[in-house]
Design a protein around this motif. Structure first.
Motif, PDB file in Angstrom:
ATOM      1  N   SER A 130       0.885  -1.193   0.022  1.00 57.63           N
ATOM      2  CA  SER A 130      -0.108  -0.059  -0.001  1.00 57.63           C
ATOM      3  C   SER A 130       0.862   1.315  -0.025  1.00 57.63           C
ATOM      4  O   SER A 130       0.451   2.367  -0.592  1.00 57.63           O
ATOM      5  CB  SER A 130      -1.059   0.075   1.339  1.00 57.63           C
ATOM      6  OG  SER A 130      -0.119   0.367   2.394  1.00 57.63           O
ATOM      7  N   ILE A 131       2.246   0.983   0.375  1.00 55.84           N
ATOM      8  CA  ILE A 131       3.031   2.342   0.446  1.00 55.84           C
ATOM      9  C   ILE A 131       3.529   2.616  -0.884  1.00 55.84           C
ATOM     10  O   ILE A 131       3.454   4.008  -1.309  1.00 55.84           O
ATOM     11  CB  ILE A 131       4.310   2.112   1.608  1.00 55.84           C
ATOM     12  CG1 ILE A 131       3.601   2.278   2.804  1.00 55.84           C
ATOM     13  CG2 ILE A 131       5.256   3.202   1.206  1.00 55.84           C
ATOM     14  CD1 ILE A 131       4.520   2.080   4.166  1.00 55.84           C
ATOM     15  N   VAL A 132       3.778   1.552  -1.766  1.00 54.79           N
ATOM     16  CA  VAL A 132       4.227   2.083  -3.234  1.00 54.79           C
ATOM     17  C   VAL A 132       3.167   2.700  -3.722  1.00 54.79           C
ATOM     18  O   VAL A 132       3.333   3.537  -4.700  1.00 54.79           O
ATOM     19  CB  VAL A 132       5.029   0.584  -3.735  1.00 54.79           C
ATOM     20  CG1 VAL A 132       3.707  -0.478  -4.326  1.00 54.79           C
ATOM     21  CG2 VAL A 132       5.671   0.921  -4.987  1.00 54.79           C
ATOM     22  N   GLY A 133       1.883   2.254  -3.705  1.00 51.53           N
ATOM     23  CA  GLY A 133       0.950   2.713  -4.162  1.00 51.53           C
ATOM     24  C   GLY A 133       0.528   4.227  -3.719  1.00 51.53           C
ATOM     25  O   GLY A 133       0.515   4.989  -4.409  1.00 51.53           O
ATOM     26  N   GLU A 134       0.929   4.449  -2.251  1.00 51.23           N
ATOM     27  CA  GLU A 134       0.725   5.779  -1.888  1.00 51.23           C
ATOM     28  C   GLU A 134       1.925   6.608  -2.315  1.00 51.23           C
ATOM     29  O   GLU A 134       1.567   7.836  -2.917  1.00 51.23           O
ATOM     30  CB  GLU A 134       0.623   5.865  -0.448  1.00 51.23           C
ATOM     31  CG  GLU A 134       0.532   7.098   0.271  1.00 51.23           C
ATOM     32  CD  GLU A 134      -0.798   7.698  -0.001  1.00 51.23           C
ATOM     33  OE1 GLU A 134      -1.614   6.943  -0.193  1.00 51.23           O
ATOM     34  OE2 GLU A 134      -0.904   8.894   0.392  1.00 51.23           O
ATOM     35  N   VAL A 135       3.247   6.222  -2.442  1.00 55.28           N
ATOM     36  CA  VAL A 135       4.046   7.066  -3.085  1.00 55.28           C
ATOM     37  C   VAL A 135       4.114   7.350  -4.418  1.00 55.28           C
ATOM     38  O   VAL A 135       3.896   8.845  -4.650  1.00 55.28           O
ATOM     39  CB  VAL A 135       5.304   6.297  -2.982  1.00 55.28           C
ATOM     40  CG1 VAL A 135       6.495   6.878  -3.726  1.00 55.28           C
ATOM     41  CG2 VAL A 135       6.101   6.035  -1.351  1.00 55.28           C
ATOM     42  N   ARG A 136       3.541   6.611  -5.119  1.00 56.39           N
ATOM     43  CA  ARG A 136       3.196   6.815  -6.723  1.00 56.39           C
ATOM     44  C   ARG A 136       1.897   7.878  -6.962  1.00 56.39           C
ATOM     45  O   ARG A 136       1.904   8.725  -7.628  1.00 56.39           O
ATOM     46  CB  ARG A 136       2.781   5.508  -7.415  1.00 56.39           C
ATOM     47  CG  ARG A 136       4.215   4.820  -7.514  1.00 56.39           C
ATOM     48  CD  ARG A 136       4.190   3.608  -8.571  1.00 56.39           C
ATOM     49  NE  ARG A 136       5.393   2.975  -8.890  1.00 56.39           N
ATOM     50  CZ  ARG A 136       5.635   1.903  -9.133  1.00 56.39           C
ATOM     51  NH1 ARG A 136       4.546   0.847  -8.838  1.00 56.39           N
ATOM     52  NH2 ARG A 136       6.933   1.384  -9.489  1.00 56.39           N
ATOM     53  N   ARG A 137       0.948   7.718  -5.977  1.00 55.85           N
ATOM     54  CA  ARG A 137      -0.523   8.402  -5.894  1.00 55.85           C
ATOM     55  C   ARG A 137       0.043   9.777  -5.589  1.00 55.85           C
ATOM     56  O   ARG A 137      -0.129  10.990  -6.254  1.00 55.85           O
ATOM     57  CB  ARG A 137      -1.294   8.085  -4.891  1.00 55.85           C
ATOM     58  CG  ARG A 137      -2.797   7.486  -5.599  1.00 55.85           C
ATOM     59  CD  ARG A 137      -3.606   7.372  -4.285  1.00 55.85           C
ATOM     60  NE  ARG A 137      -3.179   6.303  -3.187  1.00 55.85           N
ATOM     61  CZ  ARG A 137      -3.139   5.044  -3.482  1.00 55.85           C
ATOM     62  NH1 ARG A 137      -3.576   4.489  -4.542  1.00 55.85           N
ATOM     63  NH2 ARG A 137      -2.879   4.397  -2.336  1.00 55.85           N
ATOM     64  N   ARG A 138       0.873   9.946  -4.692  1.00 49.92           N
ATOM     65  CA  ARG A 138       1.384  11.392  -4.335  1.00 49.92           C
ATOM     66  C   ARG A 138       2.277  11.990  -5.216  1.00 49.92           C
ATOM     67  O   ARG A 138       2.160  13.025  -5.523  1.00 49.92           O
ATOM     68  CB  ARG A 138       2.146  11.302  -2.945  1.00 49.92           C
ATOM     69  CG  ARG A 138       1.250  11.152  -1.748  1.00 49.92           C
ATOM     70  CD  ARG A 138       1.897  11.242  -0.328  1.00 49.92           C
ATOM     71  NE  ARG A 138       1.186  10.814   0.544  1.00 49.92           N
ATOM     72  CZ  ARG A 138       1.573  10.832   2.041  1.00 49.92           C
ATOM     73  NH1 ARG A 138       2.428  11.397   2.423  1.00 49.92           N
ATOM     74  NH2 ARG A 138       0.618  10.281   2.940  1.00 49.92           N
ATOM     75  N   LEU A 139       3.202  11.368  -5.739  1.00 50.49           N
ATOM     76  CA  LEU A 139       4.016  11.766  -6.949  1.00 50.49           C
ATOM     77  C   LEU A 139       3.064  12.204  -8.126  1.00 50.49           C
ATOM     78  O   LEU A 139       3.348  13.211  -8.660  1.00 50.49           O
ATOM     79  CB  LEU A 139       5.022  10.793  -7.440  1.00 50.49           C
ATOM     80  CG  LEU A 139       6.225  10.506  -6.603  1.00 50.49           C
ATOM     81  CD1 LEU A 139       6.903   9.241  -6.997  1.00 50.49           C
ATOM     82  CD2 LEU A 139       7.186  11.672  -6.517  1.00 50.49           C
ATOM     83  N   GLY A 140       2.193  11.357  -8.460  1.00 57.02           N
ATOM     84  CA  GLY A 140       1.358  11.670  -9.585  1.00 57.02           C
ATOM     85  C   GLY A 140       0.547  13.021  -9.266  1.00 57.02           C
ATOM     86  O   GLY A 140       0.550  13.875 -10.001  1.00 57.02           O
TER      87      GLY A 140
END
Ligand SMILES: Nc1ncnc2c1ncn2[C@@H]1O[C@H](COP(=O)(O)OP(=O)(O)OP(=O)(O)O)[C@@H](O)[C@H]1O
Length: 558
Positions: free
Chosen positions: A81-91
Motif C-alpha cells: 500500500s505504501i508503493v501505491g501511496e508514494v506513486r499516488r502522491r508523486l502523480g
C-alpha cells in the motif's frame, strides 16, 4: 524524515500490530535461548523441571514462529500500500506542479522518480518486520547476557559501539555512491525513452544504433553499475568490521574473560550460546542497512525535484474549491503579460510580450506567425499553464492569481501540437454524451476505428491524423467555454480541414464559445473574426485576409 512519517499516517494500527507481533517474536526467540541454556545446565534427573522446560520451549517456539508470520504478512501488505501511496502522491504532485517546473525536469526524471524512487522507498518500508524482529531479539539477548555474564555484556557493548562507528564511516561514503547512481538513473530513463521512441531510427541506421548502445546507453549502464557496486561494497566493508568485532567479542568471552574476569564455565556456555544466536539478527539488520541508505537518497532526490512526498493535507487539497470564474464570462484579458525562457548554457533567451489582448464569447481568433515566434508560449500563458512574469490575466476584471489559477484553467479545452489522448473520457457513461461522441466520430470518419466500451474509448492502431481527430473529439466533448487548437489541421486531409474550419469552428461560434486557433492554413483565414500575428514574441493584430480565389481548374485529359 517528515514524509516518511506521513506515509505511514493512517496505517498506524497495522504498523503497531505488526511491530507488536515482531517484538513478541523477537522476545520469544531470546527466551528460547535462556530456556535452552537452563535445560543444558539443569540436572538430568530432575524430570519435573525438564517437562516444564519442554512445555515452555514448545509454547515459546510456536509463539515466535506465529508472531513473526503475522508481523511479516501485515507489513508486506503495508509495503504494497505504501508503493501505491508514494506513486499516488508523486502523480498528484506532478499534476499540480507548475508546468515550467515539469518541462524543466523532463519526462525521464519524472519516470525515474515514479519507478525507482517509489520502489526503493517501499523496499525500505517492507524491511520493517525484519528490523522489529531483529531489534527485539538483539535487545532480549543482550538483557539475558547482562544477567548471566556482565563482563561479556560489557565487551559486546563496546564492540557494538565501535562497530556502529566504523559502519557509519563506510556508510557515509556508500551513500555518496548511491547518490551518484541515482543521478545516472535519471539519464538511464532518458535513454529508455530514446530506445523505445526511437526504435525505428535505431533500426534503419545500424551505425547510430551501435553508437547509441555502446556510447550513451552503454556508458550510463556501466556508470550506474560501477557506482551501485561501489555503494554496496562500502556497506560490505562496514559489515565486515561488524563481523570482525563480533568474533573479537566471542573470542574474548571464550578465551579471555574466564581468566581475566573469573567467568564460570556455565556463564561462558550461556554467553557463547547467546552470542552465536545473536549473529543471525545482527547480520540481518546490517543487510537491511543499504535499503535504508538508498531510501534516504530517494527521499532527498524527490525533495530536490520539488516532488516532496508531503501528505496531501500538508500540500494541496485534492479537489478544487468553488470556482470564482463563471463559464459565462464576458471578457478574458491578457494585460501586459511577459514570459521568458532562460536557457542554461545559452546566452540568448526567448521573451514573449508584453502582451495586451482581449477575448469575448463567441469569437474565433486566429494566431499566425513563423516557427519559434512564440505562438504556443502565448497559448500556455493564456491558459494559465505558465505564470506570467509581469502583467496579469483577468476574467471580467478579476485578476488570476495563485489562489484561483487552477480554477481559471478549467475554462479551457485544448488540443496542443504535442497533445495526448486519454482513453478514459469523463461522462461517457451518459447516453446523451455517448450520442454526441458518436456524431463527432462519424463526421470525422472515426466511427469504424473508435468504439466506446465500459465508459472508455477503444482506439488501438490509429494513424497520426486519426489520433489527432480523436483528440479534437475529446476536446469538443469537454464543452468548455474557450478552445485552443494549436495547429490542429496541420496533418489532416483537405476533407477534415474543411470540416474543422467550415463546420466545427462556426458551430462553436454559434454556441457562444471562443476559440484561439493557431494555424498556417491561409485559405481558411477568412473564417476568423480576428487575426493576430506573432513575430519573435511580439504580438500585433492584422486584418483578416480575404479568402483566396479558387485556384485554376485542372482538367484531367483521358
Ligand atoms: N520549454 C521550453 N524551454 C525553453 N525554450 C522554449 C521552450 N518552449 C519553447 N521554447 C522556445 O521559445 C520560443 C518560442 O517557442 P514556441 O513553441 O512558443 O513557438 P511557436 O511559435 O509555437 O513555434 P512553432 O510554430 O514551431 O510551433 C522558441 O525559440 C523555442 O525554442
Amino acid at each position: 524524515m517528515k514524509a516518511s512519517g506521513s506515509l505511514l499516517r493512517g496505517s498506524w494500527p497495522v504498523v503497531a500490530c505488526a511491530i507488536g507481533a515482531g517484538l513478541v517474536s523477537g522476545l520469544c526467540s531470546a527466551a528460547v535461548i535462556g530456556l535452552v541454556h537452563d535445560a543444558m545446565s539443569s540436572a538430568p534427573g530432575a524430570s519435573g523441571t525438564r517437562e516444564r522446560l519442554t512445555a515452555s520451549f514448545v509454547g515459546l517456539a510456536l509463539l515466535a514462529v506465529l508472531s513473526k508470520g503475522v508481523s511479516e504478512v501485515l507489513l508486506t501488505r503495508l509495503g504494497q500500500s505504501i508503493v501505491g501511496e508514494v506513486r499516488r502522491r508523486l502523480g498528484r504532485n506532478i499534476v499540480e506542479a507548475p508546468l515550467r517546473q515539469i518541462e524543466a525536469l523532463g519526462t525521464h526524471r519524472l519516470l525515474a522518480a515514479l519507478n525507482d524512487d517509489a520502489l526503493v522507498i517501499t523496499q525500505a518500508y517492507v524491511q520493517m518486520p525484519h528490523i522489529c524482529v531483529c531489534a527485539a531479539t538483539i535487545v532480549g539477548c543482550l538483557l539475558y547476557l547482562a544477567w548471566i555474564a556482565r563482563s561479556a555484556f560489557l565487551v559486546v557493548l563496546a564492540a557494538i559501539a565501535l562497530g556502529v562507528g566504523l559502519f557509519r564511516l563506510h556508510e557515509v561514503r556508500a551513500v555518496r555512491f548511491f547518490e551518484r547512481a541515482r543521478e545516472t538513473s535519471d539519464a538511464l530513463f532518458g535513454h529508455f525513452r530514446s530506445l523505445t521512441a526511437g526504435v525505428k531510427e535505431l533500426q534503419i541506421n545500424r551505425g547510430r544504433g551501435e553508437a547509441f548502445l555502446t556510447d550513451s546507453f552503454g556508458r550510463s549502464l556501466s556508470t550506474y553499475e560501477r557506482d551501485f557496486v561501489a555503494g554496496m561494497t562500502g556497506y560490505s566493508f562496514g559489515m565486515g568490521w561488524g563481523s570482525l568485532l563480533f568474533y573479537v567479542a566471542l573470542g574474548a568471552t571464550v578465551f579471555v574473560l574466564p581468566g581475566a574476569a573469573g567467568l564460570s564455565a556455565s556463564a561462558v556456555a550461556g554467553a557463547t550460546l547467546t552470542l552465536l544466536y545473536l549473529m543471525g539478527p545482527v547480520a540481518q539488520l546490517v543487510e537491511i542497512a543499504p535499503s535504508a541508505g538508498r531510501a534516504a537518497v530517494a527521499f532527498r532526490k524527490l525533495d530536490d525535484l520539488g516532488l516532496a512526498l508531503a501528505s496531501p493535507d500538508e500540500a494541496h487539497a485534492p479537489s478544487l474549491p468553488t470556482s470564482t470564474f463563471a463559464s459565462s464570462w464576458q471578457r478574458i484579458e491578457v494585460c501586459g503579460v511577459t514570459h521568458s525562457y532562460v536557457r542554461e548554457y545559452e546566452e540568448t533567451s526567448f521573451r514573449l510580450g508584453p502582451i495586451a489582448l482581449g477575448f469575448r464569447p463567441g469569437e474565433i481568433v486566429f494566431l499566425v506567425g513563423g516557427n519559434g515566434s512564440g505562438k504556443t508560449t502565448l497559448a500556455k500563458v493564456l491558459l494559465g499553464l505558465y505564470t506570467p512574469e509581469a502583467g496579469e490575466l483577468r476574467v471580467d476584471g478579476v485578476p488570476v492569481d495563485a489562489s484561483n489559477r487552477a480554477q481559471y484553467r478549467q475554462l479551457f479545452s485544448a488540443v496542443f501540437a504535442d497533445y495526448h489522448v486519454f482513453d478514459e473520457q469523463l461522462g461517457l457513461g451518459n447516453a446523451l454524451v455517448r450520442e454526441r461522441v458518436a456524431g463527432y466520430l462519424q463526421r470525422l470518419k472515426l466511427d469504424r476505428r473508435v468504439s466506446i466500451e465500459d465508459g472508455k474509448l477503444r482506439f488501438d492502431g490509429l494513424s497520426t491524423g486519426q489520433r489527432k481527430r480523436l483528440a479534437l473529439v475529446a476536446a469538443l466533448l469537454e464543452d468548455r467555454s474557450f478552445f485552443l487548437f494549436d495547429e490542429w489541421a496541420a496533418d489532416q486531409d483537405p476533407e477534415f480541414r474543411r470540416v474543422f474550419y467550415r463546420e466545427f469552428l462556426p458551430e462553436l461560434r454559434a454556441q457562444g464559445k471562443t476559440a484561439l486557433v493557431i494555424s498556417h492554413d491561409e485559405q481558411y483565414f477568412g473564417v476568423a473574426d480576428r487575426c493576430l500575428h506573432m513575430d519573435f514574441g511580439v504580438l500585433s493584430e492584422v486584418a483578416v485576409p480575404p479568402a483566396p480565389a479558387p485556384g485554376p481548374v485542372i482538367r484531367v485529359m483521358n
